[in-house]
Design an enzyme around this catalytic site. Structure first.
Site, short mmCIF file in Angstrom:
data_model
loop_
_atom_site.label_atom_id
_atom_site.label_comp_id
_atom_site.label_asym_id
_atom_site.label_seq_id
_atom_site.Cartn_x
_atom_site.Cartn_y
_atom_site.Cartn_z
N CYS A 103 -8.60 -8.58 -1.34
CA CYS A 103 -8.28 -8.30 -2.85
C CYS A 103 -7.64 -9.53 -3.28
CB CYS A 103 -7.35 -7.11 -2.89
SG CYS A 103 -8.34 -5.77 -2.25
N HIS A 244 -3.61 -6.99 -9.62
CA HIS A 244 -4.88 -6.25 -8.59
C HIS A 244 -4.53 -4.68 -9.02
CE1 HIS A 244 -7.44 -5.06 -5.76
NE2 HIS A 244 -6.60 -4.84 -5.06
N ASN A 274 -10.21 0.73 -7.34
CA ASN A 274 -9.85 -0.65 -6.68
C ASN A 274 -11.14 -1.37 -6.69
OD1 ASN A 274 -9.37 -2.92 -5.24
ND2 ASN A 274 -7.71 -1.64 -4.05
O1 UT7 Z 1 -6.67 -3.33 -2.37
C1 UT7 Z 1 -5.58 -3.78 -1.37
C2 UT7 Z 1 -4.34 -3.19 -1.38
N1 UT7 Z 1 -4.33 -1.75 -1.29
C3 UT7 Z 1 -3.36 -0.98 -1.66
O2 UT7 Z 1 -2.72 -1.82 -2.40
C4 UT7 Z 1 -3.38 0.52 -1.55
C5 UT7 Z 1 -2.04 0.78 -1.34
N2 UT7 Z 1 -1.76 2.14 -0.83
C6 UT7 Z 1 -1.74 3.02 -1.70
O3 UT7 Z 1 -2.38 2.92 -2.94
C7 UT7 Z 1 -1.41 4.43 -1.06
O4 UT7 Z 1 -0.80 4.32 0.12
C8 UT7 Z 1 -2.44 5.42 -0.95
C9 UT7 Z 1 -3.06 6.00 -2.14
C10 UT7 Z 1 -3.64 4.73 -0.27
C11 UT7 Z 1 -2.06 6.67 -0.31
O5 UT7 Z 1 -0.90 7.33 -1.06
P1 UT7 Z 1 0.50 7.69 -0.39
O6 UT7 Z 1 1.39 8.30 -1.33
O7 UT7 Z 1 0.94 6.34 0.21
O8 UT7 Z 1 -0.06 8.68 0.65
P2 UT7 Z 1 0.41 8.74 2.29
O9 UT7 Z 1 -0.96 7.80 2.86
O10 UT7 Z 1 1.49 8.60 2.59
O11 UT7 Z 1 -0.56 10.08 2.86
C12 UT7 Z 1 0.07 11.13 2.27
C13 UT7 Z 1 -0.53 12.69 2.69
C14 UT7 Z 1 -1.37 12.21 4.09
O12 UT7 Z 1 -1.17 13.70 4.48
P3 UT7 Z 1 -0.42 14.39 5.62
O13 UT7 Z 1 -0.38 13.25 6.86
O14 UT7 Z 1 1.13 14.23 5.01
O15 UT7 Z 1 -0.76 15.58 6.04
C15 UT7 Z 1 -2.73 11.89 3.77
O16 UT7 Z 1 -3.44 12.26 4.88
O17 UT7 Z 1 -1.60 12.31 1.78
C16 UT7 Z 1 -3.03 12.56 2.31
N3 UT7 Z 1 -4.05 12.07 1.54
C17 UT7 Z 1 -4.88 12.67 0.87
N4 UT7 Z 1 -4.76 14.18 0.48
C18 UT7 Z 1 -5.72 14.25 -0.42
C19 UT7 Z 1 -4.40 10.68 1.67
N5 UT7 Z 1 -5.55 10.60 0.94
C20 UT7 Z 1 -5.60 11.66 0.44
C21 UT7 Z 1 -6.69 11.99 -0.68
N6 UT7 Z 1 -6.72 13.39 -0.84
N7 UT7 Z 1 -7.67 11.32 -1.11
#
Ligand code: UT7
Length: 325
Positions: A103, A244, A274
């Site tokens: 990215c 980004h 993204n």
């Molecule tokens: O382009 C390169 C750079 N990329 C980035 O900068 C991405 C950076 N990361 C993010 O944007 C965020 O971490 C995400 C959007 C990917 C995830 O958001 P988060 O608030 O950090 O969620 P998390 O990974 O802590 O997940 C929280 C919960 C998990 O469930 P459990 O384990 O608590 O039961 C995930 O499995 O949310 C769940 N989850 C979802 N639920 C519904 C993760 N993705 C989804 C989804 N729909 N699409």
């Protein structure tokens, strides 16, 4: 500048039909409403060609003496896609190479392009950021499927004069290989070659979202601050932050730490998600087309991506009209 996005729109509700996710979750956690996705048979190179044609049209000349394509989703693992793109747009014979910085690829490309021009090795560089992450995502992985979209953005750079709108006033890049596993396609490269028995999941793109989030905010703030210093600007003088487009929460956290009000921070991920190496040029073109980014505006770019890689750039916005193809 030129841009190209696929016609096919995939909304959050579309994803919710086959993944355990919801429009509310995706909007709240990322700010994304929908993304564009290529149809089977359309490649990164196809989008890159269209964006490049738009950029050459916008620049008023079909000429360039170097083509750089920033991408993590080349048309083939070998050879690079840039020579094919160059040939398809009538630039057979010019040097052309792919650049892999995930990215951060567009900012790495910007720095390379400027270096070639400053050294006299090139006069006009066509820089393209293009990715089709839909081709490398695990269809069953809600944590990545909700985030990424496909697209391409391109820019023609040439030598200018100090103070001329369009001047690239400062660039900084960085990397940390200890973070290699945060964003990876674990298998299919030389460490786990295709001749080995591969797992189904290992061939797909994976991301440790939470950790990436934390590092992204820190490195983007540092890079943007450093780019601003290199340009000799105060942060309060910045007209636009074009970060980004990874996550709306990341953009607002970076904006807050840089003390830039939300209206100065470009956001178009609600419509595109993204788009990896394409995200900065697509956000620049959207902001310029909307009239938010105007000639002379002090513009700060920053990105974080797999590798890990990161970067920042400070430029004044030129008097151009981006062409969408
Ligand atoms: O382009 C390169 C750079 N990329 C980035 O900068 C991405 C950076 N990361 C993010 O944007 C965020 O971490 C995400 C959007 C990917 C995830 O958001 P988060 O608030 O950090 O969620 P998390 O990974 O802590 O997940 C929280 C919960 C998990 O469930 P459990 O384990 O608590 O039961 C995930 O499995 O949310 C769940 N989850 C979802 N639920 C519904 C993760 N993705 C989804 C989804 N729909 N699409």
């Amino acid at each position: 500048m030129g841009t190209s996005i696929p016609e096919q729109v995939v909304t959050n509700d579309d994803l919710s039909e086959f993944l355990d996710t919801s429009d509310a979750w995706i909007r709240q956690r990322t700010g994304i409403r929908e993304r564009r996705v290529v149809r089977p048979g359309t490649s990164t190179g196809d989008l890159a060609v269209l964006a490049a044609e738009g950029a050459l049209k916008s620049a008023g000349s079909g000429e360039a003496d170097l083509v750089i394509l920033a991408t993590t989703t080349p048309d083939h693992p070998c050879p690079a896609t840039a020579p094919d793109v160059a040939q398809r747009i009538g630039l057979t014979g010019v040097p052309a190479f792919d650049l892999s910085a995930v990215c951060s690829g567009f900012l790495y490309g910007l720095s390379c392009a400027a270096g070639f021009i400053r050294s006299g090795a090139a006069e006009r560089v066509l820089l393209i950021g293009a990715d089709t992450y839909s081709t490398i995502l695990n269809p069953t992985d809600r944590t990545t499927r909700a985030i990424f979209g496909d697209g391409a953005g391109a820019m023609v750079l040439r030598a200018g004069h100090p103070g001329e709108p369009g001047e690239l006033a400062g660039v900084t890049l960085g990397s940390d290989g200890a973070l290699r596993d945060l964003i990876t396609i674990p298998e299919g490269g030389s460490r786990h070659p295709v001749g080995d028995e591969l797992t189904a999941e290992g061939r797909y793109f994976t991301m440790r979202g939470k950790s990436v989030y934390r590092h992204a905010v820190q490195r983007m703030v540092e890079s943007a601050t450093r780019a601003c210093e290199l340009a000799g600007w105060r942060l309060s003088e910045v007209d636009h932050l074009v970060a980004h487009q990874a996550n709306a929460r990341i953009i607002s956290a970076v904006g807050e730490r840089l003390r830039l009000p939300a209206e100065r921070c470009a956001v178009n991920l609600d419509r595109l998600g993204n788009t990896a190496a394409a995200s900065i040029p697509l956000a620049l073109a959207d902001a310029a087309t909307a009239g938010a980014l105007r000639p002379g505006h002090r513009t700060l770019l920053t990105a974080f991506g797999g590798g890990a890689t990161w970067g920042g750039a400070a430029l004044t916005w030129p008097d151009i009209t981006p062409v969408a193809v």
